[in-house]
Write an enzyme that holds these catalytic residues in place. Sequence first.
Site, PDB file in Angstrom:
ATOM      1  N   LYS A   8       5.785  -0.674 -13.894  1.00 29.13           N
ATOM      2  CA  LYS A   8       7.122  -1.261 -13.860  1.00 29.13           C
ATOM      3  C   LYS A   8       7.245  -2.375 -14.885  1.00 29.13           C
ATOM      4  CE  LYS A   8       8.435  -3.390  -9.989  1.00 29.13           C
ATOM      5  NZ  LYS A   8       8.960  -3.338  -8.605  1.00 29.13           N
ATOM      6  N   GLY A  19       0.757  -1.243   0.000  1.00 27.46           N
ATOM      7  CA  GLY A  19       0.000   0.000   0.000  1.00 27.46           C
ATOM      8  C   GLY A  19       0.788   1.293   0.000  1.00 27.46           C
TER       9      GLY A  19
END
Length: 200
Positions: free
Chosen positions: A151, A51
């Site tokens: 990513k 998170g």
Amino acid sequence: MNVYKRADFWAKKAAAAGYRARSVYKLAALDKKYSLLSRASRVLDLGAAPGSWTQYVLGTAAACTAVCAVDVQPIASDIQDARLQRVQGDLCAADTRARVACNAPFDLILSDAAPRTTGNRTVDTSASACLAAGVCAYVNFLSSDGGLVFKVFQGSEHLAILTHLRAHFGAVCSFKPPASRPRSCELYVVARFFRGTCGK
């Protein structure tokens, strides 16, 4: 400063600031360079657990910015904010996309998701490209001029992804933040100014 001390620096800095993971400083660098959150009122965070990227968005973006956080693992329960919507599920699954669709459109889609690595560069790069394709499946949930950041491991597949995205975004590039380990092959693809429907 060697690789391990540098990694420890970012981890300690994150812990001291109350962030769930050191990766928050990768997003901070991306945001500083590209002003990702300056116009984002709805943000989708894919592969969000534990998170830290969600924490950064909630703490940095405008007070009205809403976040939809998606992961097969639960997002940390102590991240509490009325602007946060949690969706637990595999980001690559069609039923997860259907649940996320209810919250669209988004001004920004973020993903720090990575596959489980094996140590085999070829295998890991291919797995990363497959996961990146799963992230890109959400691109039509973007609003006009929206942004996509995710990513990917450097390789021929990542170059093909850049080429594909350039047909649908006004600006596409890749960036390696200072908080990434120097020997890591990870890069972040930054696609901005979504032009409209993106075919698969």
